[in-house]
Enzyme design. Structure first.
Site, mmCIF file in Angstrom:
data_model
loop_
_atom_site.group_PDB
_atom_site.id
_atom_site.type_symbol
_atom_site.label_atom_id
_atom_site.label_comp_id
_atom_site.label_asym_id
_atom_site.label_seq_id
_atom_site.Cartn_x
_atom_site.Cartn_y
_atom_site.Cartn_z
ATOM 1 N N GLN A 1 13.616 -6.716 -32.659
ATOM 2 C CA GLN A 1 14.397 -7.427 -31.650
ATOM 3 C C GLN A 1 14.715 -8.862 -32.076
ATOM 4 O OE1 GLN A 1 12.420 -6.835 -27.770
ATOM 5 N NE2 GLN A 1 14.079 -5.401 -27.322
ATOM 6 N N GLN B 1 15.296 -8.858 -21.570
ATOM 7 C CA GLN B 1 15.832 -8.528 -22.895
ATOM 8 C C GLN B 1 17.361 -8.489 -22.908
ATOM 9 O OE1 GLN B 1 13.858 -4.961 -24.370
ATOM 10 N NE2 GLN B 1 11.939 -5.626 -23.446
ATOM 11 N N HIS C 1 8.799 -14.088 -17.644
ATOM 12 C CA HIS C 1 9.489 -13.878 -18.917
ATOM 13 C C HIS C 1 10.985 -14.124 -18.758
ATOM 14 C CE1 HIS C 1 6.308 -11.240 -21.114
ATOM 15 N NE2 HIS C 1 6.327 -12.460 -21.593
#
Length: 339
Positions: A100, A286, A307
């Site tokens: 990633q 993400q 996050h």
């Protein structure tokens, strides 16, 4: 070179990986201090160091502080070069987090790249290889990113030994995408993966899913990983809707019963299923980076995690975007990225 100062105590390894990706994408260097300062083991662990070295290799970067346990890092990017790469964590550290990190700068190149990734493929506190295949890569494909991932051999904590292969194609132009409505549910399925452990552990886990989530017997299976590189157990639950599929992952642990592993997974999936949000908690943070590189996008999620918020504020330091979220209803937030 423009340099950004980053306080790494605001989050964990994700802040470092995002900074590495965006540094290579934008040509902006950074210095990060207090890396993972609030974690039980502060500083760079092996998987973080592998991500730093991988980013430095593909981006011909100058790096200071790339050593185990370091809490300060200086990173000055060079020119990103596509090619054939091999990255190994040297342990059970997550190879998927390394992927990633290098994925965004590689998709900005003018030629494809291939990656051989060695280490952990199914790790606690990291996206599993199956999550990337089932959920992350199909989602970013809607933004215009073409990448594939093949699992040659799963690697579990603590032995590692996993191998995966990725191919990253050039992304000619990224698109704004919206993930607002997941549509009607099509079904659920579950797989208990076992390495070097009795199959009845997986059967007990799947029995809990049948009872708690009314999972049909035909939608469950036990997958025995052979040859085994060490003991490991992962429980995967796939929830498919008309417009989106989420994969939830539970991890077996020494001293934790199979029933408890499955109960934890049911609790996590239950938060998502009780909401009407399109995107799950882990995919939500993400998606921020590819959407920000595309210049915009939006999604709904059932939770604004630490996050997500820390990643959003870091992205805004590198890119001319604003990331905001609004609560639409209990367990329903809309996140929007705009340039």
């Amino acid at each position: 070179m423009d340099m950004i100062e980053i306080d790494g105590s605001a989050g964990g390894g994700q802040l470092l990986r995002t900074a590495l990706s965006l540094s290579l994408c934008t040509g902006t260097g950074f210095t990060m201090t207090k890396i993972r300062a609030k974690r039980s083991k502060p500083g760079l662990m092996r998987q973080h160091l592998t991500a730093v070295n991988a980013a430095a290799k593909i981006g011909n970067a100058f790096v200071e502080g790339a050593e185990l346990g370091a809490t300060t890092l200086r990173f000055e990017p060079g020119v990103v070069t596509p090619g054939d790469y091999r990255f190994a964590t040297g342990s059970a550290g997550s190879a998927m987090l390394v992927l990633q990190t290098v994925l965004p700068p590689l998709w900005q190149c003018d030629r494809p790249s291939t990656l051989r990734l060695e280490g952990g493929t199914h790790n606690p506190m990291a996206p599993s290889a199956d999550f990337l295949v089932e959920t992350f890569l199909p989602a970013v494909a809607k933004i215009g990113i073409e990448a594939s991932l093949r699992i040659e051999r799963p690697g579990f904590f603590p032995a590692g030994g996993g191998i995966a292969h990725a191919v990253v194609q050039p992304a000619q132009a990224l698109r704004h995408a919206e993930f607002l409505d997941r549509g009607e549910r099509r079904g659920m399925s579950a797989t208990a993966m076992l390495s070097g452990l009795p199959n009845n552990i997986g059967e007990r886990e799947l029995d809990v899913l049948m009872r708690r989530l009314h999972l049909p017997r035909e939608a469950r299976r036990v997958h025995e990983v052979t040859p085994s590189s060490g003991p490991g157990n992962v429980l995967l639950l796939r929830v498919e809707h008309d417009s989106h599929a989420e994969l939830f992952t539970g991890h077996g642990e020494r001293g934790v019963t199979a029933e408890r592993v499955a109960e934890r997974l049911c609790e996590e999936a239950g938060h998502y299923l009780r909401s009407t949000a399109c995107v799950g908690e882990h995919l939500s943070d993400q998606l921020l980076l590819p959407m920000a590189l595309a210049g915009g996008g939006a999604f709904t999620t059932h939770l604004i995690s630490d996050h997500l918020s820390s990643n959003a504020r870091l992205i805004e330091k590198f890119l001319p975007v604003e990331i905001d979220w609004t609560e639409l209803a209990p367990q329903l937030w809309q996140v929007r990225i705009a340039s």
